[in-house]
Scaffold this motif. Structure first.
Motif, PDB file in Angstrom:
ATOM      1  N   GLU A 133       0.826  -1.216   0.000  1.00 11.85           N
ATOM      2  CA  GLU A 133       0.000   0.000   0.000  1.00 11.85           C
ATOM      3  C   GLU A 133       0.853   1.255   0.000  1.00 11.85           C
ATOM      4  OE1 GLU A 133      -3.102   0.239   2.918  1.00 11.85           O
ATOM      5  OE2 GLU A 133      -3.354  -1.935   2.947  1.00 11.85           O
ATOM      6  N   GLY A 134       0.205   2.370  -0.381  1.00 11.95           N
ATOM      7  CA  GLY A 134       0.846   3.670  -0.278  1.00 11.95           C
ATOM      8  C   GLY A 134       1.318   4.209  -1.613  1.00 11.95           C
ATOM      9  N   ASP A 135       1.547   5.522  -1.595  1.00 11.91           N
ATOM     10  CA  ASP A 135       2.086   6.192  -2.790  1.00 11.91           C
ATOM     11  C   ASP A 135       3.601   6.152  -2.674  1.00 11.91           C
ATOM     12  OD1 ASP A 135      -0.538   6.720  -3.398  1.00 11.91           O
ATOM     13  OD2 ASP A 135      -0.517   8.696  -2.470  1.00 11.91           O
ATOM     14  N   ASP A 136       4.212   5.320  -3.450  1.00 12.18           N
ATOM     15  CA  ASP A 136       5.634   5.042  -3.262  1.00 12.18           C
ATOM     16  C   ASP A 136       6.489   5.636  -4.378  1.00 12.18           C
ATOM     17  OD1 ASP A 136       4.950   3.294  -1.032  1.00 12.18           O
ATOM     18  OD2 ASP A 136       4.149   1.978  -2.594  1.00 12.18           O
ATOM     19  N   ARG A 137       7.753   5.747  -4.071  1.00 14.91           N
ATOM     20  CA  ARG A 137       8.699   6.244  -5.089  1.00 14.91           C
ATOM     21  C   ARG A 137       9.863   5.255  -5.196  1.00 14.91           C
ATOM     22  NH1 ARG A 137      10.188  12.218  -3.761  1.00 14.91           N
ATOM     23  NH2 ARG A 137      10.255  11.452  -1.644  1.00 14.91           N
ATOM     24  N   TYR A 138      10.173   4.914  -6.407  1.00 12.19           N
ATOM     25  CA  TYR A 138      11.246   3.943  -6.661  1.00 12.19           C
ATOM     26  C   TYR A 138      12.300   4.589  -7.555  1.00 12.19           C
ATOM     27  CZ  TYR A 138       7.601   0.688  -5.171  1.00 12.19           C
ATOM     28  OH  TYR A 138       6.620   0.051  -4.470  1.00 12.19           O
ATOM     29  N   PHE A 139      13.501   4.678  -7.055  1.00 15.36           N
ATOM     30  CA  PHE A 139      14.580   5.272  -7.852  1.00 15.36           C
ATOM     31  C   PHE A 139      15.706   4.260  -8.029  1.00 15.36           C
ATOM     32  CE2 PHE A 139      12.661   8.759  -5.425  1.00 15.36           C
ATOM     33  CZ  PHE A 139      12.235   9.559  -6.462  1.00 15.36           C
ATOM     34  N   ILE A 140      16.140   4.094  -9.267  1.00 14.86           N
ATOM     35  CA  ILE A 140      17.332   3.270  -9.492  1.00 14.86           C
ATOM     36  C   ILE A 140      18.213   3.943 -10.550  1.00 14.86           C
ATOM     37  CG2 ILE A 140      16.472   1.005  -8.790  1.00 14.86           C
ATOM     38  CD1 ILE A 140      16.669   1.577 -12.363  1.00 14.86           C
ATOM     39  N   LYS A 141      19.475   3.591 -10.544  1.00 12.61           N
ATOM     40  CA  LYS A 141      20.383   4.210 -11.514  1.00 12.61           C
ATOM     41  C   LYS A 141      20.485   3.364 -12.768  1.00 12.61           C
ATOM     42  CE  LYS A 141      25.019   6.102 -11.960  1.00 12.61           C
ATOM     43  NZ  LYS A 141      26.367   6.139 -11.399  1.00 12.61           N
ATOM     44  N   ASN A 142      20.568   2.045 -12.581  1.00  9.03           N
ATOM     45  CA  ASN A 142      20.779   1.164 -13.726  1.00  9.03           C
ATOM     46  C   ASN A 142      19.521   0.335 -14.012  1.00  9.03           C
ATOM     47  OD1 ASN A 142      21.647  -0.572 -15.671  1.00  9.03           O
ATOM     48  ND2 ASN A 142      23.282  -1.511 -14.440  1.00  9.03           N
ATOM     49  N   PRO A 143      18.740   0.715 -15.033  1.00  8.73           N
ATOM     50  CA  PRO A 143      17.510  -0.033 -15.302  1.00  8.73           C
ATOM     51  C   PRO A 143      17.764  -1.414 -15.901  1.00  8.73           C
ATOM     52  CG  PRO A 143      17.821   1.677 -16.946  1.00  8.73           C
ATOM     53  CD  PRO A 143      18.948   1.812 -15.971  1.00  8.73           C
ATOM     54  N   LYS A 144      19.027  -1.683 -16.267  1.00 10.08           N
ATOM     55  CA  LYS A 144      19.306  -2.962 -16.936  1.00 10.08           C
ATOM     56  C   LYS A 144      19.322  -4.151 -15.979  1.00 10.08           C
ATOM     57  CE  LYS A 144      21.707  -1.108 -20.900  1.00 10.08           C
ATOM     58  NZ  LYS A 144      23.010  -0.741 -21.437  1.00 10.08           N
ATOM     59  N   ASN A 145      19.472  -3.886 -14.692  1.00 16.49           N
ATOM     60  CA  ASN A 145      19.487  -5.044 -13.783  1.00 16.49           C
ATOM     61  C   ASN A 145      18.715  -4.772 -12.483  1.00 16.49           C
ATOM     62  OD1 ASN A 145      21.257  -3.377 -12.463  1.00 16.49           O
ATOM     63  ND2 ASN A 145      23.021  -4.745 -12.580  1.00 16.49           N
TER      64      ASN A 145
END
Lengths: 311, 645
Positions: free
Chosen positions: B571-583
């Motif tokens: 649940e919840g309004d979440d934020r997902y941050f990553i640098k490398n989308p390849k893995n």
């Protein structure tokens, strides 16, 4: 006469001693270099590659010393031994083949890996000979390695491995079938799309994509209505990736004649196969009355295709 | 017709109930795996990838077969805590220390009370106090020593010595190691490997159960006596001074060792500020701001029981194995009130090393400092740190804060207060980095690859906005046939770890992090936030709140080398941050000619992504094999809506 015999014995002893001293010196040299070659620490990392090359330059004479190290408990050391074998190349193969008779199954399994990495076809017969080894890890590696070497002499061994009771071995059979392009494996691969072990199942799907697409499409057509939902869904996905007219026709017919998850699988595969809607199916698919989540899946495929084409 | 309706109703109702009772995360797992042509039970690892060893815990072996079982297991694990009942927690955890294929558990030595009554005369006149002292003496003088004898019955003298010397060295690091040459380092590794091989050959003869069972029984029995004493004092019918002064007059030349409470190594302090220094077996302190400078000699192992009823106390280690530390025995420390400070060396503060160690702190804002194998750490033993209230600080270097080594279970239970946990900063991770430090802590299980399976390390933190800081290997992570757990129930928590953490398993092992409520922040570099490497499973499940996840690579639902990584946010309004989308975000990579499994699941809220995911979206990554879903399955509950206003 007695003096001659004595002299001969002396020479023999000297020769053995010299040889043994040379062996001992070589072993010391290998051991010393090996410490650096297998060091995992950051500050010695630059020395690893040149040291492996230096060890390889000593040639096949060091192979027995390295085989003795193959029962190491250290993953890094094992990887280093393999890298040295690869660098030595075909010269290492004869002794490695002999080592397949080693009573230690762990060593045999690792020798199989090394032979696959070297990719020398002279190892194929020996690998076939141990493809029914009692230890499944050996069977897994042996079948995998004949796939790496890709010599069709091993087709039968690979086909036989599809029936193995261990999922990992069936996975290797699928992978090797793809690498060796064994057309006779198609029905076995399709059957394996429903395998309980995901490695075998997914590897079968990938192997099918490496084989003749027309033949695969035709063969898959009969299997889409399988009781096993994995065969249906993966079958549709494969057809969607093949993207030929036959594949699209089969998917379109399936979309029309099926319900539930198979209909959705066919719809998803159609959208993926014809992302630019050349066939004009998209409206029909999107208005087919799928539930909330299924509709979102379909929209996601279209959105992903748009993003891909934008790139 | 009515009958038909009733029959249909009877058939449908259980199905509907079953559907309703399916937890969101289970729905998410079923839903995503179906989308990826997988099934939840695909996440399973064979036990024969390597030769099994004799030290494997049953629960670890079972969970390796069905790693998603970590979710109900962790939920159950946290339920083991019952307020003011530390013995019950210990009993529950002890049950999970059963070895694979172990059919029965050996009990502690059973002592007849007459074994003590024959030995001691009474000195104090208060019967409640005498009950407590008798109980303590029974354990310290009879049950603990006889139980450890049972545990180590089949070991030779040299093998027993090995435990506190060579075996201990396997856990102890030295800062100077980073300066060693490659040859010296290799030689050191070879020495340690030789120690391990030597240990593995005889370690199987150790039965940790009797001594841990003795520890648990003593906690249960002593708690009853301590509560009686506390009730007596609260009733105002007597005072601590009266209890202590009502004693028999003894001549100076008498043998005090024959009198209960006056034995050597025993001390009873009043309500003033007392100072204790040395190697004690028993201390009872009625109050005051006390200072304890404690030491322990592992060559002469013995049980230790310290009970401090109130005051802001300072506990300091002069040697290793102090402050609720059981080394070849049982060590218990009960502190009932005050803002206390625990300043330890290694193998302390709830450390069970071939024994059981428990530190039970009932209230106050406390500070715990230590080096290695501290703050809930177990090796062939149970190490438990229970802190029931207050804003606490935990600081350690290595193998600490809920750490389980071979046949060990180490856990922290912190019930209330905004707490902060820090592990690392002392021993460099020379294998990987110039500027990062090993933590191997904070819900961390560790085995000796490939010789001996590891144990269970756990942190259960119920209330408060908590902060977890660490560097390499921490926060619900493990290495080699072990299990690392964090369960954090409520509060806005912050998790910061550089690598291998936050629901991470590396090399045939398991890590699971469940955070129930609060707006949480997860931050790290790589191999984080639901990642399994090499036939391992790492799982992170955040059930509520608006959370933020940040990582660089191989994270957020990533499987590597035939492992499985799972990230689930219900649940919840979440934020997902990553640098490398390849893995990242639903990624699997191949090894041994087949793939891994990476699952990313967000089940509600308006979410923001940097990476593969999108709000309201299904995706498959170009990998072997993984993907994610962001769907709406859960309506916001009214409290969350109210909060937003």
């Amino acid at each position: 006469m007695r003096n001659k015999v004595s002299l001969l014995i002396l020479l023999l002893v000297l020769s053995i001693t010299t040889n043994s001293t040379a062996q001992s010196t070589l072993k010391k040299q290998v051991d010393s270099l090996f410490v650096i070659a297998s060091s995992g620490e950051l500050k010695y990392r630059d020395l690893v590659k040149p040291t492996i090359e230096e060890l390889a330059s000593l040639g096949s004479v060091i192979v027995p010393i390295l085989v003795d190290k193959l029962d190491t408990k250290s993953a890094r050391e094992r990887l280093t031994v393999n890298n040295i074998f690869k660098a030595i190349g075909a010269g290492a193969v004869p002794y490695l083949i002999t080592s397949l008779k080693n009573p230690n199954g762990l060593i045999v399994q690792r020798v199989c890996t090394a032979l696959g990495d070297i990719k020398d076809s002279s190892a194929v017969d020996a690998l076939i000979a141990i493809a029914d080894h009692s230890r499944w890890q050996v069977r897994d590696q042996a079948i995998g390695s004949v796939g790496d070497i890709a010599d069709n002499k091993a087709d039968d061994a690979v086909l036989f491995a599809f029936n193995d009771e261990i999922g990992q071995v069936r996975k290797s059979a699928a992978v090797s079938s793809g690498k060796m392009k064994i057309l006779e494996s198609v029905q076995l691969l399709i059957h394996q799309l429903g395998d309980d072990f995901y490695g075998a199942r997914m590897s079968a799907a990938e192997a099918l994509l490496k084989l003749d697409s027309t033949y695969i499409a035709e063969s898959l057509g009969d299997s889409l209505f399988s009781q096993n939902s994995f065969v249906s869904s993966l079958g549709c996905q494969i057809l969607g990736k093949i993207k030929t007219d036959i594949a699209i026709d089969i998917l379109y017919q399936t979309f029309h004649t099926s319900t539930g998850s198979l209909k959705l699988s066919a719809a998803l595969a159609l959208l993926e196969a014809d992302s630019t809607d050349l066939c004009g199916f998209q409206d029909e698919i999107m208005s087919a009355g799928f539930d909330k989540f299924s509709s979102l899946k379909l929209k996601s495929v279209l959105q992903a295709s748009d993003t891909e084409s934008d790139k | 017709m009515t009958k038909l309706i009733i029959i249909i109703f009877l058939i449908i109702t259980p199905a509907l109930i079953a559907q309703e009772s399916e937890k969101p995360e289970q729905f998410g797992l079923n839903h995503l795996t179906e989308y990826l042509s997988l099934k939840p039970s695909d996440i399973s690892f064979r036990t024969d990838y390597t030769e099994p060893d004799s030290f494997r815990l049953q629960i670890v072996a079972d969970l390796m077969q069905q790693p998603l079982g970590m979710i109900p297991y962790i939920d159950k694990f946290k339920s083991s805590y019952v307020k003011k009942q530390p013995g019950l927690v210990a009993s529950y955890l002890f049950a999970d220390m059963k070895k694979e294929n172990q059919t029965s558990r050996e009990k502690a030595y059973y002592a007849d009370i007459s074994e003590i009554q024959k030995k001691y005369n009474l000195y104090y006149t208060d019967m409640t106090l005498n009950q407590l002292l008798t109980r303590a003496a029974t354990y310290i003088e009879v049950i603990y020593p006889r139980s450890i004898d049972k545990s180590l019955a089949f070991l030779s003298k040299d093998e027993k010595k090995f435990l506190t010397h060579e075996f201990k060295e396997l856990l102890v690091q030295r800062v100077s190691d980073e300066l060693l040459s490659v040859e010296a380092m290799d030689s050191l590794e070879k020495v340690e490997e030789a120690y391990i091989e030597q240990f593995v050959a005889f370690g199987i003869k150790i039965d940790k159960d009797p001594i841990i069972d003795a520890g648990i029984s003593s906690v249960n029995e002593l708690m009853l006596e301590i509560q009686s004493l506390r009730r007596l004092l609260k009733s105002k019918s007597t005072t601590a001074s009266k209890i202590l002064s009502d004693a028999f007059e003894l001549p100076d030349n008498i043998n005090f060792d024959a009198y209960l409470g006056r034995q050597s190594g025993w001390k009873i302090g009043g309500t003033g500020n007392d100072y204790y220094t040395g190697d004690y077996k028993f201390i009872l302190d009625f109050g005051g701001d006390d200072v304890y400078d404690l030491s322990y000699d592992p060559k002469n192992p013995h049980g230790t029981i310290i009970i401090d009823l109130s005051g802001n106390d300072s506990y300091r280690s002069q040697t290793d194995f102090t402050l609720g530390s059981g080394c070849l025995s049982v060590g218990l420390l009960f502190d009932f009130e005050g803002n206390d400070r625990y300043d330890a060396k290694s193998f302390s503060i709830g450390s069970g090393f071939f024994g059981m160690g428990m530190l039970y702190d009932v209230s106050g804002d406390d500070r715990y400092d230590g080096d290695t194998h501290v703050q809930g750490a177990g090796s062939f033993g149970l190490g438990l740190l229970i802190d029931e209230d207050g804003r606490d600080m935990y600081n350690a270097a290595l193998f600490s804060q809920g750490f389980g080594f071979i046949e060990g279970l180490g856990s922290i239970f912190d019930i209330k207060g905004a707490d902060s946990y820090y592990a690392g900063g002392k021993y460099k991770d020379i294998l990987r980095y110039d500027d990062h430090y090993l933590s191997l802590s904070q819900g961390f299980g560790y085995g000796l690859r490939p010789f001996a399976s590891g144990g269970i390390g756990a942190i259960v933190d119920i209330d408060g906005n908590d902060t977890y800081n660490s560097d390499i290997f921490a926060q619900a992570a493990s290495y080699w046939w072990s299990l690392g757990i964090i369960y954090d129930s409520s509060g806005n928590d912050s998790y910061n770890c550089f690598q291998y953490g936050q629901g991470c398993g590396t090399h045939m092992t398991l890590g699971g992090l469940i955070d129930e409520y609060g707006n949480d922040v997860y931050f790290g570099k790589g191999l984080m936030q639901g990642v399994g490497h090499d036939y391992s499973c790492g799982l992170i499940l955040d059930r509520h709140g608006n959370d933020t996840y940040t990582a660089t690579d191989l994270s957020q639902g990533a499987g590597s080398a035939n492992g499985a990584g799972v990230l689930i946010d219900n649940e919840g309004d979440d934020r997902y941050f990553i640098k490398n989308p390849k893995n990242t975000q639903g990624y699997g990579n191949p090894r041994r000619d087949f793939g891994s499994i990476g699952l990313f699941i967000d089940l509600s809220g308006t979410d923001q992504y940097f990476g593969n995911g999108q709000d309201n979206f299904y995706w498959k990554t170009n990998s072997k094999w993984g993907g994610g879903i962001d769907i709406e399955t859960i309506k916001k509950d009214s409290t969350e809506v109210k909060d937003e206003k």
